[in-house]
Scaffold this active site. Structure first.
Site, PDB file in Angstrom:
ATOM      1  N   LYS A 206       0.820  -1.214   0.000  1.00  0.00           N
ATOM      2  CA  LYS A 206       0.000   0.000   0.000  1.00  0.00           C
ATOM      3  C   LYS A 206       0.851   1.259   0.000  1.00  0.00           C
ATOM      4  CE  LYS A 206      -4.465  -1.407   1.753  1.00  0.00           C
ATOM      5  NZ  LYS A 206      -5.462  -1.289   2.791  1.00  0.00           N
TER       6      LYS A 206
ATOM      7  N   LYS B  63      -4.501  -9.124  -6.907  1.00  0.00           N
ATOM      8  CA  LYS B  63      -5.730  -9.357  -6.142  1.00  0.00           C
ATOM      9  C   LYS B  63      -6.845  -8.404  -6.604  1.00  0.00           C
ATOM     10  CE  LYS B  63      -6.153  -7.453  -2.190  1.00  0.00           C
ATOM     11  NZ  LYS B  63      -6.233  -6.887  -0.851  1.00  0.00           N
TER      12      LYS B  63
ATOM     13  N   LYS C  59     -10.742  -3.308  -3.650  1.00  0.00           N
ATOM     14  CA  LYS C  59     -11.649  -2.164  -3.675  1.00  0.00           C
ATOM     15  C   LYS C  59     -10.895  -0.853  -3.831  1.00  0.00           C
ATOM     16  CE  LYS C  59     -12.986  -2.938   1.166  1.00  0.00           C
ATOM     17  NZ  LYS C  59     -11.919  -2.596   2.096  1.00  0.00           N
TER      18      LYS C  59
HETATM   19  P1  TYM Z   1     -10.492  -5.292   3.883  1.00  0.00           P
HETATM   20  O1  TYM Z   1     -11.511  -4.274   4.222  1.00  0.00           O
HETATM   21  O2  TYM Z   1      -9.383  -4.924   2.981  1.00  0.00           O
HETATM   22  O3  TYM Z   1     -11.185  -6.568   3.272  1.00  0.00           O
HETATM   23  C1  TYM Z   1     -12.305  -7.169   3.884  1.00  0.00           C
HETATM   24  C2  TYM Z   1     -12.250  -8.672   3.758  1.00  0.00           C
HETATM   25  O4  TYM Z   1     -12.299  -9.051   2.373  1.00  0.00           O
HETATM   26  C3  TYM Z   1     -11.220  -9.940   2.104  1.00  0.00           C
HETATM   27  N1  TYM Z   1     -10.793  -9.722   0.710  1.00  0.00           N
HETATM   28  C4  TYM Z   1     -10.720 -10.680  -0.217  1.00  0.00           C
HETATM   29  N2  TYM Z   1     -10.985 -11.994  -0.175  1.00  0.00           N
HETATM   30  C5  TYM Z   1     -10.830 -12.695  -1.324  1.00  0.00           C
HETATM   31  N3  TYM Z   1     -10.385 -12.143  -2.473  1.00  0.00           N
HETATM   32  C6  TYM Z   1     -10.099 -10.826  -2.558  1.00  0.00           C
HETATM   33  N4  TYM Z   1      -9.684 -10.299  -3.707  1.00  0.00           N
HETATM   34  C7  TYM Z   1     -10.265 -10.027  -1.396  1.00  0.00           C
HETATM   35  N5  TYM Z   1     -10.079  -8.707  -1.136  1.00  0.00           N
HETATM   36  C8  TYM Z   1     -10.404  -8.538   0.156  1.00  0.00           C
HETATM   37  C9  TYM Z   1     -10.144  -9.551   3.105  1.00  0.00           C
HETATM   38  O5  TYM Z   1      -9.194 -10.581   3.298  1.00  0.00           O
HETATM   39  C10 TYM Z   1     -10.962  -9.285   4.332  1.00  0.00           C
HETATM   40  O6  TYM Z   1     -11.275 -10.473   5.014  1.00  0.00           O
HETATM   41  N6  TYM Z   1      -7.750  -5.183   8.065  1.00  0.00           N
HETATM   42  C11 TYM Z   1      -8.918  -5.740   7.444  1.00  0.00           C
HETATM   43  C12 TYM Z   1     -10.174  -5.402   8.193  1.00  0.00           C
HETATM   44  C13 TYM Z   1     -10.123  -5.700   9.655  1.00  0.00           C
HETATM   45  C14 TYM Z   1     -10.306  -6.967  10.261  1.00  0.00           C
HETATM   46  C15 TYM Z   1     -10.187  -6.725  11.659  1.00  0.00           C
HETATM   47  C16 TYM Z   1     -10.532  -8.246   9.767  1.00  0.00           C
HETATM   48  C17 TYM Z   1      -9.914  -4.791  10.638  1.00  0.00           C
HETATM   49  N7  TYM Z   1      -9.949  -5.413  11.846  1.00  0.00           N
HETATM   50  C18 TYM Z   1     -10.285  -7.769  12.564  1.00  0.00           C
HETATM   51  C19 TYM Z   1     -10.643  -9.281  10.684  1.00  0.00           C
HETATM   52  C20 TYM Z   1     -10.508  -9.042  12.063  1.00  0.00           C
HETATM   53  C21 TYM Z   1      -9.049  -5.192   6.034  1.00  0.00           C
HETATM   54  O7  TYM Z   1      -8.484  -4.171   5.699  1.00  0.00           O
HETATM   55  O8  TYM Z   1      -9.882  -5.901   5.221  1.00  0.00           O
END
Ligand code: TYM
Length: 329
Positions: free
Chosen positions: A115, A197, A200
């Site tokens: 990032k 990947k 978003k």
């Molecule tokens: P974030 O918001 O980037 O993504 C949310 C969830 O979506 C999954 N994900 C994917 N899975 C499959 N293929 C993809 N291309 C893909 N893109 C995103 C991510 O793995 C995630 O599960 N830090 C985390 C949010 C968070 C969190 C937490 C998660 C904050 N605190 C505590 C679990 C527990 C994040 O930025 O996810």
């Protein structure tokens, strides 16, 4: 006290949620809430690690909650809440910054490197420290299982390390959590580049299918998606990464086995396959968007408030325990 396992997960309201988020994370949550005590958070303090427009962020918090609900997260079964409404998250993150997290750990985080890119010196401290806030999110709720996509596994590993170090020094405050990823769909790839990947935050929106996008546009993106050389519809991550990604999407959103799809499309080409996949996407999005549009902002606010009360009760108890252990109470 409930003997069901405790689950915690969350999504940042930082962009338009796409089918990668749905397949990798939310679809897993929906299944898990049948068996476990689940807490799902809209992690807005994570989103501000990069600049957000205040009015947009406010809307996204509501919309992300609607997406949870439209996907089938049931507020009667699971706690749904907004992270910033429970101040224990940031407070525990501070304590873990001091006791548990180390610079060497954060330097290893591949997502930060991706990032921040070449701007490592100028991005926010929050972006660097974000995995510690994530550890706090998880550890506050006695979480045993963290259902996430593949890209978050390293952060959950860090939460384990932080918890282990803290426990060793101060006594057993934290359960050691475990990441769970889906066998298929833990890493949905870009439609234009199967080595990247689906994300978003990707500026090229042709790479991903957004859950709330115009259905005709989504179908066009499938028809225009890159494929590999050859013409057989087979799952082969090494030689056919693009097609394998499309097969995974088809299998999960169309509720079919990959093996079955390979059989159904044997002798047919990529064109037929893509046309049918576009229809699967159409059906999925139509159904999803219909549910989404039936949820009012008012309903969301009420659900978030009820969730806040429940989450706050658990989190403040854990935080008080931690405060005592470190000697500030
Ligand atoms: P974030 O918001 O980037 O993504 C949310 C969830 O979506 C999954 N994900 C994917 N899975 C499959 N293929 C993809 N291309 C893909 N893109 C995103 C991510 O793995 C995630 O599960 N830090 C985390 C949010 C968070 C969190 C937490 C998660 C904050 N605190 C505590 C679990 C527990 C994040 O930025 O996810």
């Amino acid at each position: 006290m409930s003997i069901k396992k405790h689950i915690f997960s969350g999504i940042q309201p930082s962009g338009n949620l796409n089918i990668g988020n749905y397949i990798g994370a939310i679809s897993q949550w929906v299944e898990m809430q049948k068996e476990y005590d689940c807490i799902f958070s809209v992690v807005d303090y994570h989103a501000i690690t990069v600049k957000q427009k205040p009015e947009e962020l406010k809307k996204r918090i509501i919309n992300t909650t609607k997406i949870y609900l439209a996907a089938g997260i049931d507020p009667e079964k699971s706690i749904i809440f907004q992270q910033s409404a429970v101040p224990a998250h940031t407070e525990l993150a501070w304590i873990l910054n001091c006791y548990g997290a180390r610079i060497a750990d954060l330097n290893k985080m591949t997502q930060f490197k991706d990032k921040a890119g070449k701007n490592q010196e100028s991005v926010s401290v929050g972006l660097y420290d974000y995995p510690v806030l994530m550890a706090a999110d998880i550890l506050l709720y006695n979480t045993e299982i963290v259902p996430v996509g593949d890209d978050q596994k390293q952060h959950v590993e860090l939460a384990r390390d932080i918890a282990t170090r803290f426990n060793k020094e101060f006594g057993d405050a934290f359960i050691i959590p475990q990441a769970v990823v889906k066998k298929e769909g833990a890493r949905i790839m870009s439609l234009q580049d199967p080595t990247k990947k689906m994300s978003k935050s990707d500026p090229n929106q042709n790479n991903c299918i957004i859950l709330l996008e115009d259905i005709e546009d989504a179908k066009k993106k499938i028809m225009r998606s890159v494929t590999d050389s050859g013409s057989d519809v087979v799952y082969d991550l090494i030689n056919k990464p693009a097609l394998s990604n499309l097969l995974t999407i088809y299998a999960i959103l169309g509720d079919r086995q990959i093996k079955r799809l390979e059989k159904d499309y044997s002798g047919k080409g990529y064109g037929d396959f893509k046309k049918d996949l576009a229809e699967v996407i159409e059906k999925f999005l139509k159904d999803f968007q219909e549910k989404y549009n039936n949820i009012s902002d008012q309903e969301v606010l009420e659900i978030l408030e009820a969730g806040r009360i429940k989450a706050q009760a658990i989190a403040s108890k854990k935080l008080e325990e931690v405060r005592k252990l470190i000697g500030v109470r």
